[in-house]
Design an enzyme around this catalytic site. Structure first.
Site, PDB file in Angstrom:
ATOM      1  N   LYS A 143     -23.077  40.007  41.286  1.00 23.22           N
ATOM      2  CA  LYS A 143     -24.439  39.540  40.948  1.00 23.22           C
ATOM      3  C   LYS A 143     -25.261  40.773  40.623  1.00 23.22           C
ATOM      4  O   LYS A 143     -25.380  41.687  41.447  1.00 23.22           O
ATOM      5  CB  LYS A 143     -25.087  38.810  42.125  1.00 23.22           C
ATOM      6  CG  LYS A 143     -24.898  37.316  42.106  1.00 23.22           C
ATOM      7  CD  LYS A 143     -25.817  36.634  43.117  1.00 23.22           C
ATOM      8  CE  LYS A 143     -25.544  35.135  43.165  1.00 23.22           C
ATOM      9  NZ  LYS A 143     -26.346  34.446  44.187  1.00 23.22           N
ATOM     10  N   GLU A 185     -27.637  41.160  56.634  1.00 19.44           N
ATOM     11  CA  GLU A 185     -26.617  40.509  55.791  1.00 19.44           C
ATOM     12  C   GLU A 185     -25.266  40.454  56.522  1.00 19.44           C
ATOM     13  O   GLU A 185     -24.423  39.622  56.189  1.00 19.44           O
ATOM     14  CB  GLU A 185     -26.474  41.242  54.445  1.00 19.44           C
ATOM     15  CG  GLU A 185     -27.777  41.380  53.636  1.00 19.44           C
ATOM     16  CD  GLU A 185     -28.096  40.211  52.714  1.00 19.44           C
ATOM     17  OE1 GLU A 185     -27.585  39.095  52.953  1.00 19.44           O
ATOM     18  OE2 GLU A 185     -28.877  40.429  51.757  1.00 19.44           O
ATOM     19  N   LYS A 227     -17.071  38.089  52.073  1.00 17.06           N
ATOM     20  CA  LYS A 227     -17.713  37.934  50.759  1.00 17.06           C
ATOM     21  C   LYS A 227     -16.665  37.799  49.655  1.00 17.06           C
ATOM     22  O   LYS A 227     -16.806  36.985  48.738  1.00 17.06           O
ATOM     23  CB  LYS A 227     -18.664  39.102  50.466  1.00 17.06           C
ATOM     24  CG  LYS A 227     -19.358  38.903  49.116  1.00 17.06           C
ATOM     25  CD  LYS A 227     -20.735  39.426  49.001  1.00 17.06           C
ATOM     26  CE  LYS A 227     -21.356  38.990  47.676  1.00 17.06           C
ATOM     27  NZ  LYS A 227     -22.633  39.603  47.374  1.00 17.06           N
ATOM     28  N   GLU A 237     -21.243  30.688  41.325  1.00 13.59           N
ATOM     29  CA  GLU A 237     -22.113  29.839  42.146  1.00 13.59           C
ATOM     30  C   GLU A 237     -22.285  28.447  41.559  1.00 13.59           C
ATOM     31  O   GLU A 237     -23.376  27.887  41.514  1.00 13.59           O
ATOM     32  CB  GLU A 237     -23.493  30.534  42.293  1.00 13.59           C
ATOM     33  CG  GLU A 237     -24.264  30.127  43.530  1.00 13.59           C
ATOM     34  CD  GLU A 237     -25.515  30.995  43.737  1.00 13.59           C
ATOM     35  OE1 GLU A 237     -25.382  32.205  43.918  1.00 13.59           O
ATOM     36  OE2 GLU A 237     -26.621  30.420  43.702  1.00 13.59           O
ATOM     37  N   HIS A 249     -32.202  33.181  52.210  1.00 10.57           N
ATOM     38  CA  HIS A 249     -32.774  33.834  51.032  1.00 10.57           C
ATOM     39  C   HIS A 249     -33.886  33.035  50.365  1.00 10.57           C
ATOM     40  O   HIS A 249     -34.739  33.615  49.693  1.00 10.57           O
ATOM     41  CB  HIS A 249     -31.678  34.152  50.013  1.00 10.57           C
ATOM     42  CG  HIS A 249     -30.835  35.340  50.398  1.00 10.57           C
ATOM     43  ND1 HIS A 249     -30.039  35.346  51.528  1.00 10.57           N
ATOM     44  CD2 HIS A 249     -30.667  36.568  49.828  1.00 10.57           C
ATOM     45  CE1 HIS A 249     -29.416  36.520  51.619  1.00 10.57           C
ATOM     46  NE2 HIS A 249     -29.782  37.276  50.599  1.00 10.57           N
ATOM     47  N   HIS A 253     -36.775  35.328  49.866  1.00 12.17           N
ATOM     48  CA  HIS A 253     -37.262  35.712  48.536  1.00 12.17           C
ATOM     49  C   HIS A 253     -38.736  35.321  48.362  1.00 12.17           C
ATOM     50  O   HIS A 253     -39.507  36.038  47.705  1.00 12.17           O
ATOM     51  CB  HIS A 253     -36.405  35.075  47.438  1.00 12.17           C
ATOM     52  CG  HIS A 253     -35.059  35.744  47.269  1.00 12.17           C
ATOM     53  ND1 HIS A 253     -34.083  35.255  46.426  1.00 12.17           N
ATOM     54  CD2 HIS A 253     -34.535  36.861  47.827  1.00 12.17           C
ATOM     55  CE1 HIS A 253     -33.019  36.053  46.475  1.00 12.17           C
ATOM     56  NE2 HIS A 253     -33.268  37.023  47.317  1.00 12.17           N
ATOM     57  N   HIS A 267     -35.759  43.666  51.547  1.00 12.69           N
ATOM     58  CA  HIS A 267     -34.953  42.467  51.301  1.00 12.69           C
ATOM     59  C   HIS A 267     -34.261  41.984  52.584  1.00 12.69           C
ATOM     60  O   HIS A 267     -34.353  40.807  52.943  1.00 12.69           O
ATOM     61  CB  HIS A 267     -33.908  42.752  50.213  1.00 12.69           C
ATOM     62  CG  HIS A 267     -32.946  41.628  50.013  1.00 12.69           C
ATOM     63  ND1 HIS A 267     -33.298  40.457  49.376  1.00 12.69           N
ATOM     64  CD2 HIS A 267     -31.647  41.454  50.409  1.00 12.69           C
ATOM     65  CE1 HIS A 267     -32.256  39.623  49.366  1.00 12.69           C
ATOM     66  NE2 HIS A 267     -31.239  40.211  49.990  1.00 12.69           N
TER      67      HIS A 267
HETATM   68  N1  LIG Z   1     -26.068  41.755  44.151  1.00 13.54           N
HETATM   69  C1  LIG Z   1     -25.993  41.223  45.352  1.00 13.54           C
HETATM   70  O1  LIG Z   1     -25.078  40.463  45.668  1.00 13.54           O
HETATM   71  C2  LIG Z   1     -27.011  41.597  46.379  1.00 13.54           C
HETATM   72  C3  LIG Z   1     -26.769  41.299  47.725  1.00 13.54           C
HETATM   73  C4  LIG Z   1     -27.732  41.677  48.665  1.00 13.54           C
HETATM   74  C5  LIG Z   1     -28.870  42.354  48.264  1.00 13.54           C
HETATM   75  N2  LIG Z   1     -29.040  42.643  46.948  1.00 13.54           N
HETATM   76  C6  LIG Z   1     -30.205  43.426  46.516  1.00 13.54           C
HETATM   77  O2  LIG Z   1     -30.108  44.717  47.092  1.00 13.54           O
HETATM   78  C7  LIG Z   1     -31.409  45.274  47.208  1.00 13.54           C
HETATM   79  C8  LIG Z   1     -31.594  45.887  48.571  1.00 13.54           C
HETATM   80  O3  LIG Z   1     -30.590  46.871  48.750  1.00 13.54           O
HETATM   81  P1  LIG Z   1     -30.766  48.050  49.818  1.00 13.54           P
HETATM   82  O4  LIG Z   1     -31.206  47.500  51.110  1.00 13.54           O
HETATM   83  O5  LIG Z   1     -29.537  48.847  49.747  1.00 13.54           O
HETATM   84  O6  LIG Z   1     -32.024  48.819  49.240  1.00 13.54           O
HETATM   85  P2  LIG Z   1     -32.205  50.185  48.418  1.00 13.54           P
HETATM   86  O7  LIG Z   1     -31.196  50.305  47.357  1.00 13.54           O
HETATM   87  O8  LIG Z   1     -33.637  50.229  48.052  1.00 13.54           O
HETATM   88  O9  LIG Z   1     -31.903  51.285  49.521  1.00 13.54           O
HETATM   89  C9  LIG Z   1     -32.726  51.351  50.655  1.00 13.54           C
HETATM   90  C10 LIG Z   1     -33.322  52.751  50.827  1.00 13.54           C
HETATM   91  O10 LIG Z   1     -32.303  53.623  51.305  1.00 13.54           O
HETATM   92  C11 LIG Z   1     -32.240  54.792  50.497  1.00 13.54           C
HETATM   93  N3  LIG Z   1     -30.850  55.239  50.578  1.00 13.54           N
HETATM   94  C12 LIG Z   1     -29.758  54.672  50.013  1.00 13.54           C
HETATM   95  N4  LIG Z   1     -28.654  55.235  50.472  1.00 13.54           N
HETATM   96  C13 LIG Z   1     -29.038  56.205  51.314  1.00 13.54           C
HETATM   97  C14 LIG Z   1     -28.321  57.137  52.118  1.00 13.54           C
HETATM   98  N5  LIG Z   1     -26.993  57.134  52.213  1.00 13.54           N
HETATM   99  N6  LIG Z   1     -29.039  58.023  52.842  1.00 13.54           N
HETATM  100  C15 LIG Z   1     -30.399  58.004  52.812  1.00 13.54           C
HETATM  101  N7  LIG Z   1     -31.124  57.132  52.110  1.00 13.54           N
HETATM  102  C16 LIG Z   1     -30.439  56.235  51.368  1.00 13.54           C
HETATM  103  C17 LIG Z   1     -32.745  54.376  49.164  1.00 13.54           C
HETATM  104  O11 LIG Z   1     -33.229  55.451  48.425  1.00 13.54           O
HETATM  105  C18 LIG Z   1     -33.843  53.390  49.561  1.00 13.54           C
HETATM  106  O12 LIG Z   1     -35.013  54.115  49.870  1.00 13.54           O
HETATM  107  C19 LIG Z   1     -32.393  44.159  46.941  1.00 13.54           C
HETATM  108  O13 LIG Z   1     -32.937  44.308  45.658  1.00 13.54           O
HETATM  109  C20 LIG Z   1     -31.525  42.916  47.005  1.00 13.54           C
HETATM  110  O14 LIG Z   1     -32.030  41.894  46.200  1.00 13.54           O
HETATM  111  C21 LIG Z   1     -28.146  42.277  46.009  1.00 13.54           C
HETATM  112  O1  LIG Z   2     -23.745  37.351  46.307  1.00  9.41           O
HETATM  113  C1  LIG Z   2     -24.423  36.322  46.486  1.00  9.41           C
HETATM  114  O2  LIG Z   2     -24.141  35.258  45.934  1.00  9.41           O
HETATM  115  C2  LIG Z   2     -25.613  36.347  47.345  1.00  9.41           C
HETATM  116  O3  LIG Z   2     -26.357  35.386  47.391  1.00  9.41           O
HETATM  117  C3  LIG Z   2     -25.854  37.584  48.157  1.00  9.41           C
HETATM  118  C4  LIG Z   2     -27.300  37.789  48.545  1.00  9.41           C
HETATM  119  O4  LIG Z   2     -27.302  38.559  49.741  1.00  9.41           O
HETATM  120  C5  LIG Z   2     -28.087  38.586  47.518  1.00  9.41           C
HETATM  121  O5  LIG Z   2     -29.365  38.902  48.029  1.00  9.41           O
HETATM  122  C6  LIG Z   2     -28.189  37.967  46.146  1.00  9.41           C
HETATM  123  O6  LIG Z   2     -28.703  38.901  45.238  1.00  9.41           O
HETATM  124  C7  LIG Z   2     -29.105  36.768  46.105  1.00  9.41           C
HETATM  125  O7  LIG Z   2     -28.879  36.146  44.907  1.00  9.41           O
HETATM  126  P1  LIG Z   2     -29.936  35.199  44.183  1.00  9.41           P
HETATM  127  O8  LIG Z   2     -29.131  34.529  43.138  1.00  9.41           O
HETATM  128  O9  LIG Z   2     -30.471  34.285  45.221  1.00  9.41           O
HETATM  129  O10 LIG Z   2     -30.991  36.069  43.621  1.00  9.41           O
HETATM  130 ZN   LIG Z   3     -29.303  39.274  50.182  1.00  7.45          ZN
END
Ligand SMILES: NC(=O)c1ccc[n+]([C@@H]2O[C@H](COP(=O)([O-])OP(=O)(O)OC[C@H]3O[C@@H](n4cnc5c(N)ncnc54)[C@H](O)[C@@H]3O)[C@@H](O)[C@H]2O)c1
Ligand SMILES: O=C(O)C(=O)C[C@@H](O)[C@H](O)[C@H](O)COP(=O)(O)O
Ligand SMILES: [Zn+2]
Length: 368
Positions: A143, A185, A227, A237, A249, A253, A267
């Site tokens: 995603k 998570e 996962k 999905e 979420h 969200h 998040h």
């Molecule tokens: N694609 C998906 O399936 C999925 C799943 C869950 C969340 N997400 C998305 O992920 C995002 C949140 O991710 P996150 O919590 O990793 O946030 P982020 O990427 O903003 O990282 C959090 C903070 O940690 C810092 N950081 C990262 N790695 C570090 C390290 N090793 N040492 C020190 N600082 C470090 C970053 O600079 C940032 O300030 C949201 O946008 C959420 O929607 C996506």
């Molecule tokens: O991988 C997925 O599917 C998830 O829903 C993982 C979530 O933790 C993640 O935050 C995802 O980005 C949410 O998806 P969204 O489609 O609700 O924006």
């Molecule tokens: Zn999430």
């Protein structure tokens, strides 16, 4: 090294998990890079902690690297920074079969993956997650997205990475707040369908937050395996299976939107509170016992994650939060399927939830 296959039809890949991987990632990525140089996208915090190590490892494997360092934080998942990544990849003359490295948390992974999905109608990317959240969740499953003024992840694509390399040692430099946010998570997988893993979280969550190496590796491997199973069963999905990963979420969200996608509510913090609200709403509907809902709230609160909506101090009512939910990607013919619980480890997708009932519930929670 733990190697977890992600068996997506037509796009299978591996998640490799091992302490110290960042220091020798050059040899891991080398077979995936067809040229003498690789583009790397990261953020300023990650670059400050890990660029030297990563660059040295790539150099040792005979790879030069071109770096794009973006500002840290959720606001970077935007049109503006998407354009910057796309332009960077084009300047690097990336080809469809090439890979760009996304080195960072979920923000960098989601943004870089989305750029990779559109450059030349799709090029490869390698996820090197450096936050707990990214190692247990966002780097796996494909995603990718940015946020818009109307809501979270509203523009994006399903685009699978070529490889995921997770180094638990990367978490040594992560703040406690970001570690806690990622932990939300982890707990989610227990609440979805694994009551035994929720019990493990109750027992070992505090050790994980303190950096215990065994607890970290167990949490990452268990989460990735869960996962991988879910996304392999329902990549896009559409079958009602992957939607389970959205537990917490819909509430989360809406809260992120209300707080402006800022560091007022991360998040993972929104998801933590969202899972508490999903449990309490399930109990209110008579689906889950009050004791189970209380157990969820107690664990989230004990970890130091937000467990009370009233404590957030929002200046809005339940209707306003419910209105944010109308942008949810699960919306189907005007109704919003909702992730609810019959018990711990018994999450299901309810299709008959009335949003005005959700708004009334939220009014109560805001005033509690
Ligand atoms: N694609 C998906 O399936 C999925 C799943 C869950 C969340 N997400 C998305 O992920 C995002 C949140 O991710 P996150 O919590 O990793 O946030 P982020 O990427 O903003 O990282 C959090 C903070 O940690 C810092 N950081 C990262 N790695 C570090 C390290 N090793 N040492 C020190 N600082 C470090 C970053 O600079 C940032 O300030 C949201 O946008 C959420 O929607 C996506
Ligand atoms: O991988 C997925 O599917 C998830 O829903 C993982 C979530 O933790 C993640 O935050 C995802 O980005 C949410 O998806 P969204 O489609 O609700 O924006
Ligand atoms: Zn999430």
């Amino acid at each position: 090294m733990a190697v977890i296959p992600v068996a997506i039809a037509g796009a299978p890949y591996e998640v490799r998990i091992e302490a110290g991987l960042l220091r020798r990632l050059g040899s891991e990525v080398r077979p995936f890079i067809r040229k003498g140089s690789v583009p790397v996208v990261t953020d300023a915090n990650v670059a400050a902690q890990w660029r030297e190590v990563v660059e040295a490892s790539l150099t040792a494997a005979g790879l030069a690297s071109a770096w794009l360092v973006l500002p840290a934080g959720e606001a970077t998942k935007s049109w503006e920074h998407l354009a910057r990544v796309v332009d960077f990849l084009l300047e690097q003359e990336i080809e469809r079969k090439d890979n760009v490295i996304a080195l960072g948390g979920g923000v960098i992974g989601d943004l870089t993956g989305f750029a990779a999905s559109m450059v030349k109608r799709g090029c490869g990317f390698i996820q090197i997650p450096t936050t707990l959240l990214a190692q247990v969740d966002s780097s796996v499953g494909g995603k990718t997205a940015i946020n818009t003024a109307l809501g979270k992840n509203l523009v994006g694509a399903f685009h699978q990475p070529s490889l995921v390399l997770a180094d638990p040692d990367a978490l040594d430099t992560l703040s406690l707040r970001d570690t806690r946010a990622g932990y939300a998570e982890v707990v989610k997988y227990g609440l979805i369908d694994d009551a035994g893993f929720f019990e493990w979280c109750e027992q070992y969550g505090p050790a994980l937050l303190k950096g215990d190496p065994q607890a970290r590796e167990t949490a990452i491997a268990k989460s990735v395996a869960a996962k991988a199973r879910i996304v392999a069963a329902d990549e896009k999905e559409t079958a009602g299976v992957r939607a389970l990963l959205n537990l917490g979420h819909t509430f989360g969200h809406a809260l992120e939107a209300e707080t402006g996608f800022s560091d007022r509510l991360l998040h993972g913090e929104g998801v933590a509170l969202g899972m508490v609200l999903a449990a309490r709403f399930s109990a209110r509907l008579g689906l889950m016992t009050g004791q189970d809902a209380q157990r969820v709230a107690a664990h989230i609160g004990a970890i130091g994650l937000p467990a009370s909506l009233a404590a957030l101090g929002l200046d809005c009512d339940g209707r306003r939060l419910a209105d944010h939910m109308l942008h949810d990607k699960k919306m189907d013919a005007g109704t919003l399927p909702f992730l609810l619980m019959r018990g711990i480890g018994q999450t299901f997708l309810a299709k008959d939830v009335d949003l005005s009932e959700v708004a009334a519930f939220l009014d109560e929670e805001l005033a509690a």
